[in-house]
Design an enzyme around this catalytic site. Structure first.
Site, short mmCIF file in Angstrom:
data_model
loop_
_atom_site.label_atom_id
_atom_site.label_comp_id
_atom_site.label_asym_id
_atom_site.label_seq_id
_atom_site.Cartn_x
_atom_site.Cartn_y
_atom_site.Cartn_z
N LEU A 586 49.01 39.02 36.17
CA LEU A 586 49.72 38.37 37.22
C LEU A 586 49.60 36.60 37.13
O LEU A 586 50.36 35.71 36.91
CB LEU A 586 49.42 38.66 38.61
CG LEU A 586 49.55 40.08 39.23
CD1 LEU A 586 49.40 40.47 40.54
CD2 LEU A 586 51.24 40.22 38.76
N GLY A 587 48.02 36.42 36.62
CA GLY A 587 48.10 34.95 36.52
C GLY A 587 46.63 34.70 36.33
O GLY A 587 45.65 35.61 36.35
N GLY A 589 43.21 32.25 38.11
CA GLY A 589 42.82 31.43 39.16
C GLY A 589 41.70 30.55 38.91
O GLY A 589 41.35 30.52 37.75
N LYS A 609 41.54 40.85 41.20
CA LYS A 609 40.95 39.32 40.78
C LYS A 609 39.59 39.71 39.85
O LYS A 609 38.63 40.59 40.58
CB LYS A 609 40.50 38.73 41.89
CG LYS A 609 40.35 37.13 41.73
CD LYS A 609 40.05 36.43 43.03
CE LYS A 609 39.78 34.97 42.66
NZ LYS A 609 39.67 34.20 44.06
N ASP A 706 37.67 26.13 51.21
CA ASP A 706 38.70 25.43 50.10
C ASP A 706 39.94 25.85 50.68
O ASP A 706 40.97 26.69 49.85
CB ASP A 706 38.27 26.46 48.84
CG ASP A 706 38.80 25.95 47.74
OD1 ASP A 706 39.18 24.59 47.56
OD2 ASP A 706 39.13 26.58 46.76
#
Length: 869
Positions: A586-587, A589, A609, A706
């Site tokens: 998906l991407g 990070g 993740k 964050d």
């Protein structure tokens, strides 16, 4: 292969049967002692011989007490022979062996005196000398014991004298030349075998001679010649001793210098029937058993002419009379008339006793009487020729039963049936022995039955135990595999034999799991192990794909970033993290790559993740891993509609992962650009939802640390989700500290930049920066370097929102001023107060429906991916 064949129970039973059969054929059986004890017990219960004309004249203790110590003068034996002859006794056997003439000193003196009186130079009165010589002759006649014995033997009816054979190198030198009497009282061995064959052909003679193997002796002790020549026959008194020291048989014929000599009982039986030794023939009876024939007698023996014997104490005692009683004439003369008389010592101090049973012994004269009784009787003990074939047949029957029946039965049922068969087998043996006198040896087949059953049972239990162990290893391996503990599953599966097809399948599936976990070396090892036992499915193709031409794993193929691909090129094996299948990327990070995954148990798509350890400096790996799992720990404690849900966390061999809720939407980063700003009402609504989420997290003791547009997701249905608690700090005394700088510099609070202890108000400062960007389209604190940005956050005031060209309501300006205050006490004391302020501000604004994500995306680059970090 050979080991597998030998491990088969049927093969083991066949080998055991062959071993026992060889022992039976060559009489090399460890259970011979049991065979003998079995025969000793039941043999002594065999019926007594019928009433036979046999009498024992015993030189016993009573006779010794009344007639003097043994040995007696030979005249006393002569006196007994004369008496028995006068009583019309039949054949007589004298067991004392006189090998030398009697050396009487008185006779020698008389002979010297007579020689002197008969000398021509004698000067005395010749008449007186003749008278004196006559007197000496009478004295000589009275003193000459040998002459009396020889004369009574000559006058007696069918008196048989004993001989005794010896064996060994020293025995061969005792006598080199056979006497004439020995020759007369024996048969030519070759002529006897050839003349009695069933057919006169040379082949029959050869076969018969080969089958009969009489016991051969090398030396002999016989009566002195003057006595021997007056006997009607000679018979040996040798017994055959078994290996255990007991005497169970007497050879009826023994070979000496190529001639066959009969035993004394056989000689007496021949005399009793009125026959002659030359009438004796040898042959085989109806059953093929060796036998001796004389007149109406057919005596079954073995190939060595041995007759099985058993000692009947009661029968023997009934036929035994004391020597002194017989000599005194106190007995009925009818006892001796036409009966066979055996004269011999029965006292233990006068003659050796022979062990005829485990707890019994007897004198030679008693044993000879029993053998003679069996010869004359039809109730004889023998081992027929069919005994061994019967035993072999029983052995084969038990072997067949063990190989083909027992494995198909339960252990208890098989043991019961086998026990019945064994009991029947022993009953048959006892019935044949007691009923017909046929001796069979039952322990060979019984040893196979018992040993084979134990072997099969032990093998069955071992096989069952092995199967249980294999099944346990299979189940435990599957359990470990289901838990993702592939190395432990591999250890369990490798303890199972690959001959089992299910084990191949288990290992094959484990190899696929290793491929999914990118552990290609271990997968290749499994495929090679399976391949040793033949082809299986597509392991050859998989091995070829996993190996390069030089035998190493294939080089990574990727999109140019230099990192190995997670998905294999052919796509047939989808990698997994824990139980989650990886579908696509998906991407990326701040801490790792994000993949689209699927939970196969509930068929739910999730976001995975990851943190790849290889991309982390080795010295920082422990700190980064702890930071990564702190996100899972922090988020896992939170359950709120505006906070992304964490489903699972785990660690693979080369990376860690978190499985979380899959969000269909995009983050706020694209809405912070001046050309893509959201309506004020919608921006406030998003920040209000984030404030509600942060208020919940702060109350749970979790500070996000964050907050930034990239960590706030706007879903397609308009919902807002706060993500990435990767640098969250769980407010806990053991983890609270200062001097640690974590987060994104553009969105840090002054106290966070200073490394001070943080609370929820730090997140509100960062959220104020996000709200400023959403309304203005620019960051409030700017700089060309990180140091400039940090300095601006610490010391400079942000540009007022009123300076922008945007039409921002005053209430929004007030909220931003309060959020971005440098001092902690000047900000909202809780995120809930912020949410209340935003709600009040939104009430002052004209109502407008928020734009959907689709409407927003229409304003943004259509090629933009709606799913970001």
């Amino acid at each position: 292969m050979l080991k597998k064949i030998l491990a088969a129970p049927s093969v083991q039973i066949a080998l055991l049967s062959a071993l026992i059969l060889m022992g039976m054929l060559f009489s090399l059986t460890p259970w011979e002692h049991l065979e003998n004890r079995y025969y000793d017990f039941w043999g002594h219960h065999f019926r007594s011989p019928q009433e036979q004309p046999i009498v024992i004249v015993a030189i016993d203790e009573k006779s010794i007490r009344e007639l003097g110590d043994w040995p007696w003068p030979r005249s006393r034996i002569a006196e007994m022979v004369r008496f028995l002859t006068s009583q019309q006794a039949g054949a007589m056997g004298i067991l004392p062996l006189y090998t030398q003439p009697d050396a009487n000193p008185g006779l020698l003196a008389i002979e010297e005196t007579q020689k002197l009186l008969g000398d021509r130079e004698w000067k005395g009165d010749k008449q007186a000398a003749r008278t004196f010589q006559g007197m000496l002759s009478k004295v000589e006649e009275q003193l000459d014991q040998d002459a009396q014995l020889i004369e009574t033997v000559r006058r007696g009816r069918n008196v048989v004298l004993p001989i005794r054979f010896t064996k060994g190198p020293e025995a061969a030198t005792e006598r080199n030349k056979m006497s004439g009497m020995l020759a007369l009282c024996s048969l030519d061995a070759a002529a006897l075998a050839a003349g009695t064959a069933e057919t006169p052909s040379a082949e029959a003679q050869t076969t018969h001679t080969f089958r009969h193997k009489p016991i051969t002796m090398t030396g002999v002790w016989e009566p002195f010649e003057a006595l021997a020549t007056k006997a009607s026959g000679l018979g040996h008194l040798n017994l055959d001793e078994d290996r255990d020291g007991l005497f169970r048989s007497m050879p009826l014929l023994m070979e000496y210098k190529d001639r066959l000599f009969p035993a004394m009982p056989l000689q007496l039986a021949i005399r009793q029937t009125g026959g002659d030794l030359q009438d004796l023939t040898v042959g085989r009876n109806f059953f093929g058993q060796p036998c001796l024939r004389i007149k109406y007698l057919e005596i079954a023996t073995d190939d060595q002419y041995r007759l099985l014997m058993n000692y009947d104490a009661a029968w023997t005692k009934a036929r035994t009379y004391s020597f002194v009683d017989v000599l005194q004439g106190s007995l009925d003369p009818a006892i001796f008339r036409d009966n066979i008389i055996l004269i011999g010592a029965t006292g233990e101090e006068m003659t050796p006793f022979y062990r005829i049973g485990p707890h019994a012994s007897a004198a030679l004269v008693e044993i000879s009487a029993n053998v003679l009784g069996r010869i004359l009787s039809t109730a004889r003990l023998s081992r027929p020729a069919w005994a061994q074939p019967l035993e072999i047949a029983a052995l084969l029957y038990f072997a067949f039963f063990l190989m083909f029946a027992i494995p198909r039965m339960e252990t208890r049922v098989g043991a019961s049936i086998l026990g019945i068969f064994l009991f029947t087998w022993f009953v048959i043996g006892v019935a044949l022995l007691l009923g017909y006198g046929y001796r069979i040896k039952p322990f060979g087949p019984a040893a196979l039955a018992c040993g084979g059953f134990v072997l099969i049972t032990a093998a069955g239990y071992a096989r069952k135990w092995r199967h249980e162990v294999i099944d346990a290893n299979k189940h435990l391996g599957l359990h470990y595999q289901g838990q993702g503990l592939l190395d432990m599953a591999y250890e369990r599966f490798m303890k199972c034999p690959l001959q089992d097809g299910s084990v191949k399948l288990l290992l094959y599936n484990l190899g696929l799991d290793f491929e999914r976990k990118r552990m290609f070396g271990k997968a290749l090892t499994i495929y090679h192990h399976i391949g040793r036992y033949g082809p299986f499915k597509d392991i050859e193709q998989r091995s070829s794909r996993l190996e390069s031409p030089d035998g190493t794993l294939p080089a990574p193929v990727n999109g140019g970033n230099g990192k190995p691909p997670l998905l294999l090129l052919d796509g047939d094996i989808k990698p997994t993290f824990g139980r989650y299948e990886i579908l696509r990327e998906l991407g990326r990070g701040s801490m790792g790559t994000i993949y689209l995954g699927r939970d196969p148990k509930i068929n739910r798509e999730v976001a995975i993740k990851t943190l790849k350890y290889a991309e982390v400096v080795s010295g920082d790996l422990d700190q980064v891993k702890a930071r990564f799992f702190r996100e899972a720990e922090a988020a896992g404690k939170l359950s709120h509609p505006n906070i992304v849900s964490i489903y699972d966390v785990g660690e693979e061999h080369d990376m860690a992962y978190i499985a979380m809720e899959l969000l269909n939407g995009g983050n706020l980063t694209r809405f912070c650009a001046a050309e893509h700003l959201l309506p004020v009402h919608q921006a406030l609504s998003i920040v209000a939802d984030v404030a509600v989420a942060l208020d919940y997290a702060h109350n749970q003791g979790v500070i996000h640390r964050d907050i930034k547009p990239a960590n706030i997701m706007l879903l397609e249905d308009g919902r807002v989700k706060v993500t990435d608690f990767g640098i969250a700090l769980v407010v806990d005394a053991s983890r609270t500290g200062t001097g640690i700088l974590l987060g994104t510099p553009n969105y840090m609070s002054p106290e966070q930049v200073a490394g001070q202890t943080l609370d929820g108000r730090s997140d509100l400062f960062s959220l104020g920066i996000v709200l400023y960007e959403l309304l203005v389209g620019a960051k409030p604190f700017r700089g060309d370097t990180i140091n400039q940005i940090i300095y601006a956050i610490m010391h400079e005031a942000h540009p007022p929102v009123s300076d922008s060209e945007k039409n921002i309501p005053p209430c929004c300006q007030a909220i931003i001023e309060k959020l971005l205050a440098k001092g902690l006490d000047e900000r909202f004391d809780a995120a809930a107060r912020l949410a209340e302020a935003i709600a009040a501000c939104m009430n002052e604004l004209p109502h407008a429906a928020p734009a959907t994500v689709s409407e927003i995306d229409a304003k943004v680059d259509p090629a933009a991916d709606p799913r970001g970090d």
